[in-house]
Design an enzyme around this catalytic site. Structure first.
Site, PDB file in Angstrom:
ATOM      1  CG  ASP A   4       1.495   6.576   3.082  1.00 48.70           C
ATOM      2  OD1 ASP A   4       0.682   5.798   3.323  1.00 48.70           O
ATOM      3  OD2 ASP A   4       2.612   6.755   3.597  1.00 48.70           O
ATOM      4  CE1 TYR A  45       7.422   2.082  -1.594  1.00 51.30           C
ATOM      5  CE2 TYR A  45       8.280   0.028  -0.946  1.00 51.30           C
ATOM      6  CZ  TYR A  45       7.087   0.771  -1.194  1.00 51.30           C
ATOM      7  OH  TYR A  45       5.857   0.513  -0.899  1.00 51.30           O
ATOM      8  NE  ARG A 101      -2.000  -1.539   3.398  1.00 52.73           N
ATOM      9  CZ  ARG A 101      -2.499  -1.932   4.658  1.00 52.73           C
ATOM     10  NH1 ARG A 101      -3.710  -1.367   4.863  1.00 52.73           N
ATOM     11  NH2 ARG A 101      -2.148  -2.416   5.752  1.00 52.73           N
ATOM     12  NE  ARG A 135       6.475  10.657   2.876  1.00 51.09           N
ATOM     13  CZ  ARG A 135       5.624  10.944   3.269  1.00 51.09           C
ATOM     14  NH1 ARG A 135       4.693  10.217   3.070  1.00 51.09           N
ATOM     15  NH2 ARG A 135       5.307  12.311   3.580  1.00 51.09           N
TER      16      ARG A 135
END
Length: 265
Positions: free
Chosen positions: A51, A109, A49, A196
């Site tokens: 954001d 990522y 999932r 992040r």
């Protein structure tokens, strides 16, 4: 039958992946389009999932359906009912033991950061940005401590619902390409806001505000309050998912990676 799909999307057009009552998420859009082709309600499960504002070049999902359609219908047919900011890239039929999330053994990522004095315009929303020159080699050395199994409490969001903060990082690297820095992370799984928060910490090291071994300290103290603020989502891309090799007829033998490449326009 169970169908697996590859999906890419521009996260700036959505309020995250997970379905919401207001209907402005990637899952909402994809399920609506699949329902049209299946002529029956469809629910999808994703590998990871994302954001609000986070993109994907290689999201993987699965769904079950009794509708018999050519695989091309689950690609081009579904795309004809999707907004321009999301697209299905491939479709395969898989066994019922395949699960987009629980069968995955790793995720990839990439964070794309523009490092120049002036903020981006054409690439706004597609790259992160910070002014002030960053030392990429210093950041690369600092990132190496992340490799291995660690408790990432200092890098998880306050509202993270994961049962354990322990994750295994297989790769963590920083490289400069002109005005851009590319942060690549490969792990068995990630915590909410983990990447992040890692990028935010590495930027502090790159600016010389913190020592090279700061991330070692943050891993040890297990205290989110001592780490850097959560960095912007704009440059973050889910760009790969790994599954057990050759177990299902997935692209690239199950190692499904599509790294965002520069330039992004």
């Amino acid at each position: 039958m169970r169908i697996a799909l590859g999906v890419e999307y521009f996260g700036g057009a959505f309020e995250g992946w997970q379905i919401q009552p207001h209907g402005r998420t990637v899952q909402d859009a994809l399920q609506a389009a699949l329902t049209v082709i299946a002529q029956a309600p469809v629910e999808v499960v994703c590998a990871g999932r994302t954001d609000t504002g986070v993109h994907a070049t290689s999201q993987v999902v699965h769904f079950d359906t009794t509708a018999r359609r050519p695989l091309e219908a689950w690609v081009r047919g579904v795309n004809s009912h999707l907004p321009a900011s999301v697209s299905v890239t491939w479709a395969v039929e898989v066994d019922e033991d395949f699960h987009a999330r629980f069968s995955a053994v790793a995720r990839h990522y990439r964070y794309v950061l523009l490092n120049r004095r002036i903020r981006p315009a054409i690439q706004a929303g597609r790259v992160g940005w910070t002014h002030g020159t960053l030392d990429a080699e210093r950041m690369e050395r600092a990132a190496r401590v992340l490799i291995g199994e660690h408790d990432f409490t200092s890098f998880r969001a306050a509202g993270c619902q994961a049962h354990s903060p322990v994750r295994t990082m297989y790769g963590a690297a920083v490289q400069r390409q002109g005005d851009y820095l590319l942060f690549d992370f490969h792990a068995n799984a990630f915590l909410h806001h983990m990447i992040r928060n890692l990028v935010g910490a590495l930027i502090q090291v790159g600016k010389g505000r913190e020592p090279e071994d700061w991330l070692t300290h943050l891993l040890a103290v297990k205290d989110r309050r001592q780490a850097a603020p959560t960095f912007a989502p704009d440059g973050l891309y889910l760009c790969g998912v790994d599954y057990p090799a050759e177990k299902w007829p997935l692209p690239d033998g199950g190692r499904i990676i599509a790294l965002p490449q520069l330039p992004l326009i």
